[in-house]
Write a protein that holds these residues in place. Structure first.
Motif, PDB file in Angstrom:
ATOM      1  N   ARG A  67       0.821  -1.215   0.000  1.00 35.61           N
ATOM      2  CA  ARG A  67       0.000   0.000   0.000  1.00 35.61           C
ATOM      3  C   ARG A  67       0.854   1.263   0.000  1.00 35.61           C
ATOM      4  O   ARG A  67       0.565   2.219  -0.685  1.00 35.61           O
ATOM      5  CB  ARG A  67      -0.928  -0.022   1.222  1.00 35.61           C
ATOM      6  N   TYR A  68       1.919   1.265   0.794  1.00 36.44           N
ATOM      7  CA  TYR A  68       2.671   2.500   0.967  1.00 36.44           C
ATOM      8  C   TYR A  68       3.940   2.592   0.125  1.00 36.44           C
ATOM      9  O   TYR A  68       4.622   3.612   0.181  1.00 36.44           O
ATOM     10  CB  TYR A  68       2.994   2.715   2.449  1.00 36.44           C
ATOM     11  N   TRP A  69       4.240   1.564  -0.675  1.00 40.54           N
ATOM     12  CA  TRP A  69       5.411   1.675  -1.541  1.00 40.54           C
ATOM     13  C   TRP A  69       5.117   1.178  -2.957  1.00 40.54           C
ATOM     14  O   TRP A  69       5.154   1.957  -3.893  1.00 40.54           O
ATOM     15  CB  TRP A  69       6.597   0.910  -0.940  1.00 40.54           C
ATOM     16  N   ARG A  72       1.610   2.805  -4.106  1.00 40.13           N
ATOM     17  CA  ARG A  72       1.265   4.071  -3.445  1.00 40.13           C
ATOM     18  C   ARG A  72       0.586   5.055  -4.389  1.00 40.13           C
ATOM     19  O   ARG A  72      -0.126   5.947  -3.953  1.00 40.13           O
ATOM     20  CB  ARG A  72       2.491   4.699  -2.817  1.00 40.13           C
ATOM     21  N   LYS A  76      -6.814   5.302  -3.741  1.00 34.03           N
ATOM     22  CA  LYS A  76      -6.864   5.148  -2.285  1.00 34.03           C
ATOM     23  C   LYS A  76      -8.248   5.454  -1.718  1.00 34.03           C
ATOM     24  O   LYS A  76      -8.403   5.602  -0.518  1.00 34.03           O
ATOM     25  CB  LYS A  76      -5.841   6.084  -1.633  1.00 34.03           C
TER      26      LYS A  76
END
Length: 192
Positions: A67-69, A72, A76
């Motif tokens: 999710r965060y890399w 990303r 969302k």
């Protein structure tokens, strides 16, 4: 941009996505195998139960990385939907992963620590293919491509001799060319 250039750009993006997915997956693999061996050697859990617990610890670790890399830049807006689908497809991957280990352990009685690790890693490899496909297709959806307005070619000023119907036909032709830049608009052979 030419078709070849567009294809090259798409392949470059896919290669970066695969590399990032692989990096997060490698961390997940290390977590999975470490927790599996820790549980296997410090508890009385059966092999497959230790594997299932290790898989779910790795799934939680992987979600943060994906999710965060890796993803990303993806949509969302529906986090609840995203997390639900992630857990659903991760559970299906866990069944694939641990199914291989279960088959090796209980089907063929390959239960030594080395054999368990080999089939654990083999199951992870097969499940990874499924997870990559399902995550990029349904979980981390790509944002829609930006719609860029097509610049219209400079219009020729209507001359006093040009009939309005002919000017309207030229305008319609320019409009169609803007909407279908890859296709060629040829005049109808019947109307010639």
């Amino acid at each position: 941009m030419s078709e070849r250039g567009a294809l090259r750009a798409r392949l470059d993006l896919l290669a970066r996505e695969v590399a990032k997915f692989g990096a997060v997956g490698a961390v997940g693999l290390l977590v999975n195998v470490a927790v599996f061996n820790l549980l296997r050697h410090t508890t009385d859990l059966q092999v497959v139960r230790a594997s299932v617990l290790a898989t779910f610890v790795a799934i939680l670790c992987n979600y943060v990385g994906f999710r965060y890399w890796t993803y990303r830049d993806r949509d969302k807006t529906g986090r609840t939907r995203e997390l639900t689908l992630f857990l659903l497809f991760s559970a299906a991957g866990a069944v694939i992963e641990n199914g291989v280990l279960y088959l090796a352990t209980y089907g063929f009685d390959w239960n030594s620590p080395v054999q368990s690790n080999v089939f654990k890693i083999l199951g992870i490899g097969i499940a990874t293919l499924f997870r990559f496909w399902s995550y990029r297709t349904w979980v981390f959806k790509a944002l829609p491509a930006e719609v860029r307005p097509v610049e219209a070619p400079p219009a020729e000023p209507p001359s006093a001799e040009t009939p309005p119907a002919e000017e309207a036909a030229r305008s319609a032709g320019r409009f169609l060319e803007q909407r279908r830049p890859a296709e060629t608009v040829e005049p109808d052979p019947v109307r010639r």
